[in-house]
Design an enzyme around this catalytic site. Structure first.
Site, PDB file in Angstrom:
ATOM      1  N   GLU A 156       0.733  -1.153   0.026  1.00  0.00           N
ATOM      2  CA  GLU A 156       0.225   0.054  -0.141  1.00  0.00           C
ATOM      3  C   GLU A 156       1.270   1.222  -0.022  1.00  0.00           C
ATOM      4  O   GLU A 156       1.914   1.128   0.642  1.00  0.00           O
ATOM      5  CB  GLU A 156      -0.838  -0.273   1.315  1.00  0.00           C
ATOM      6  CG  GLU A 156      -1.821   1.109   1.163  1.00  0.00           C
ATOM      7  CD  GLU A 156      -2.793   1.201   3.015  1.00  0.00           C
ATOM      8  OE1 GLU A 156      -3.367   2.116   2.560  1.00  0.00           O
ATOM      9  OE2 GLU A 156      -2.383   0.767   4.261  1.00  0.00           O
TER      10      GLU A 156
ATOM     11  N   LYS B  97     -10.126   2.566  -2.496  1.00  0.00           N
ATOM     12  CA  LYS B  97     -10.491   1.868  -0.357  1.00  0.00           C
ATOM     13  C   LYS B  97     -11.451   2.338  -0.791  1.00  0.00           C
ATOM     14  O   LYS B  97     -11.691   3.905  -0.570  1.00  0.00           O
ATOM     15  CB  LYS B  97      -8.812   2.762  -0.294  1.00  0.00           C
ATOM     16  CG  LYS B  97      -9.068   1.687   0.763  1.00  0.00           C
ATOM     17  CD  LYS B  97      -7.355   2.500   1.884  1.00  0.00           C
ATOM     18  CE  LYS B  97      -7.747   2.042   3.639  1.00  0.00           C
ATOM     19  NZ  LYS B  97      -6.188   2.298   3.989  1.00  0.00           N
TER      20      LYS B  97
ATOM     21  N   CYS C 243      -5.943  -2.747   2.889  1.00  0.00           N
ATOM     22  CA  CYS C 243      -5.733  -2.222   4.092  1.00  0.00           C
ATOM     23  C   CYS C 243      -7.020  -2.496   5.260  1.00  0.00           C
ATOM     24  O   CYS C 243      -7.482  -3.433   5.152  1.00  0.00           O
ATOM     25  CB  CYS C 243      -5.085  -1.069   4.185  1.00  0.00           C
ATOM     26  SG  CYS C 243      -3.840  -1.111   5.766  1.00  0.00           S
TER      27      CYS C 243
END
Length: 361
Positions: free
Chosen positions: A94, A172, A213
Site C-alpha cells: 500500500e 479504498k 488495508c
C-alpha cells in the site's frame, strides 16, 4: 495467436463516436473485460506452471522514501526479483510511491488510468507498473497509489495483466480513521475520499477479490467477494506498530477461514523514525507480508525487513475445503444475508433500508 471478438470491435466504434461520449468510460470497461476473457481462453492452455489450478505469487515488501523516483526504481527491482523467482502474480505494498501521511497524499497524487485505458502519460507510477507487467509477462496487483480525480484524492490500486492493460481499479472503500489512546491517531479522511465499488477481476487461474488495508476489517466486504466467486483475496496494506502486532495476522486468517479463500497481503518494509524530522510525519509500518490458506494456515510470511515472499497456491485446496465444510450452502438466508446494495440499486432492484433497533420494541 490473438483471438478477436466482434463485440469488442463494435464497442470500440461506439467509444469513438461522439454520440456515445458521455458513456465512453463504461464502454471501455466492458470492452476491457471482454478482451481479458478472450485472452484467458487463449492463454490458459500455455501457463508457465503447466496447470491452471496452481499459481505462484510474489509479495513484495520494500522500504518507501520521500523520493518518488527512488521508490519507482525500488519497485521495479523488486518486481524483477519476484518475476525471476517464477511469480505469475506479483503484489505490491500500500502507498509504495510516496510517504504514508495525509499531508503527503495530495502532494504525490497522480491522475491514474481507468479500466481499459492505455494512456498513462500523466502517471509515472502507472508507467512503472505497465512497463514491468509487459516486460516480465506477469500480473501485477499494484499495491496502492495516491490518485487525484475530479478534485478528490483516493487511495487506489491498479491491476495490470501481462499485456499491460488495466483490468481492475480499486479505490479504498473504508478509510483508516482511528484514535487509539496511547497508540496511534490517524485520519485518512483528512485528505482522502472513499471509493464506492466492490472490486474483483478474472485471471486464467481464478477470480480474485481486491481490497486495501482497512478494507480487511470489514467482514461483509470479503463475504461479497466470496459470493462473486473469488478464491483469492488480496489486501495491500500498511498496518502500524499498534494494530499490526494485534490484528494483522488475525484478520488475514479470519477472512481466509470465513470465506474459504487464500488471503494475500503486501506491506511496506519497516523504517524507523529518523533522528531529524522530515517534511511529513513518519509512519512506521508493521511489515510481515503474508500468504494464508483457506484453512487459516500461514503458508509464508516476511518479517519487518525488505523481502519477496514467493509461494505456490494450489486452488484445489479451496475447493476441497468448500466441499468438506459447505458453509456457503448452509447459510440461513431466511434469517440473514449480505447484499451488494449498490449493485441492487444500479439494476433498479427494490431495496429496503434495515430498520434500526428501538427501545420501544
Amino acid at each position: 495467436m490473438k483471438l478477436s471478438c466482434p463485440l469488442t470491435l463494435i464497442l470500440s466504434s461506439l467509444s469513438a463516436s461522439r454520440a456515445f461520449a458521455p458513456h465512453r468510460r463504461q464502454i471501455n470497461q466492458i470492452g476491457s473485460r471482454l478482451r481479458s476473457q478472450t485472452r484467458m481462453f487463449s492463454t490458459s492452455r500455455s501457463l508457465d506452471s503447466g496447470s491452471s489450478t496452481t499459481v505462484k505469487v510474489g509479495l513484495c515488501q520494500f522500504r518507501v522514501t520521500e523520493d518518488k523516483e527512488i521508490n519507482h526504481q525500488t519497485c521495479s527491482k523488486f518486481i524483477e526479483r519476484a518475476a525471476k523467482e517464477g511469480s505469475q502474480i506479483i503484489v505490491l505494498p500500500e502507498i509504495w510511491a510516496s510517504p504514508y501521511a495525509t499531508a503527503a497524499f495530495p502532494d504525490y497524487a497522480e491522475e491514474l488510468p481507468s479500466v481499459g485505458q492505455t494512456e498513462i502519460e500523466k502517471s509515472p507510477s502507472a508507467q512503472v507498473l505497465q512497463r514491468a507487467a509487459t516486460q516480465h509477462k506477469v500480473w501485477i496487483v499494484g499495491g496502492s497509489i495516491a490518485e487525484k480525480h475530479e478534485g478528490n484524492i483516493y487511495n487506489t490500486c491498479l491491476v495490470y495483466n501481462p499485456d499491460g492493460e488495466v483490468v481492475a481499479k480499486h479505490r479504498k472503500v473504508h478509510l483508516f480513521d482511528i484514535d487509539v489512546p496511547g497508540g496511534i491517531t490517524f485520519f485518512e479522511s483528512d485528505t482522502l475520499s472513499a471509493g464506492q465499488s466492490l472490486t474483483h477481476f478474472d485471471t486464467p487461474w481464478c477470480k480474485i477479490g481486491l481490497g486495501i488495508c482497512y478494507d480487511i476489517r470489514f467482514a461483509a466486504y470479503s463475504m461479497l467477494l466470496r459470493q462473486e466467486g473469488c478464491k483469492i483475496l488480496i489486501f495491500p496494506g500498511a498496518f502500524n506498530m499498534t494494530t499490526g502486532p494485534a490484528h494483522w495476522e488475525l484478520l488475514q486468517r479470519a477472512r481466509a477461514v470465513d470465506n474459504q479463500c487464500f488471503v494475500l497481503t503486501a506491506s511496506p518494509a519497516r523504517t524507523e523514525k529518523p533522528a531529524a524530522p522530515g517534511k511529513y510525519p513518519h509512519y512506521t509500518a508493521w511489515g510481515h507480508s503474508t500468504a494464508v490458506s483457506p484453512w487459516g494456515d500461514i503458508l509464508a510470511s516476511a518479517n519487518e525487513d525488505e523481502d519477496v515472499v514467493v509461494v505456490d497456491l494450489d486452488l484445489t485446496v479451496a475447493e476441497k475445503i468448500r466441499d468438506s465444510i459447505p458453509i456457503s450452502k448452509q447459510m440461513r438466508t431466511d434469517m440473514y444475508k449480505v447484499d451488494n446494495v449498490r449493485e441492487l440499486l444500479s439494476h433498479n432492484i427494490f431495496y429496503v433500508e434495515p430498520v434500526q433497533n428501538s427501545s420501544s420494541f
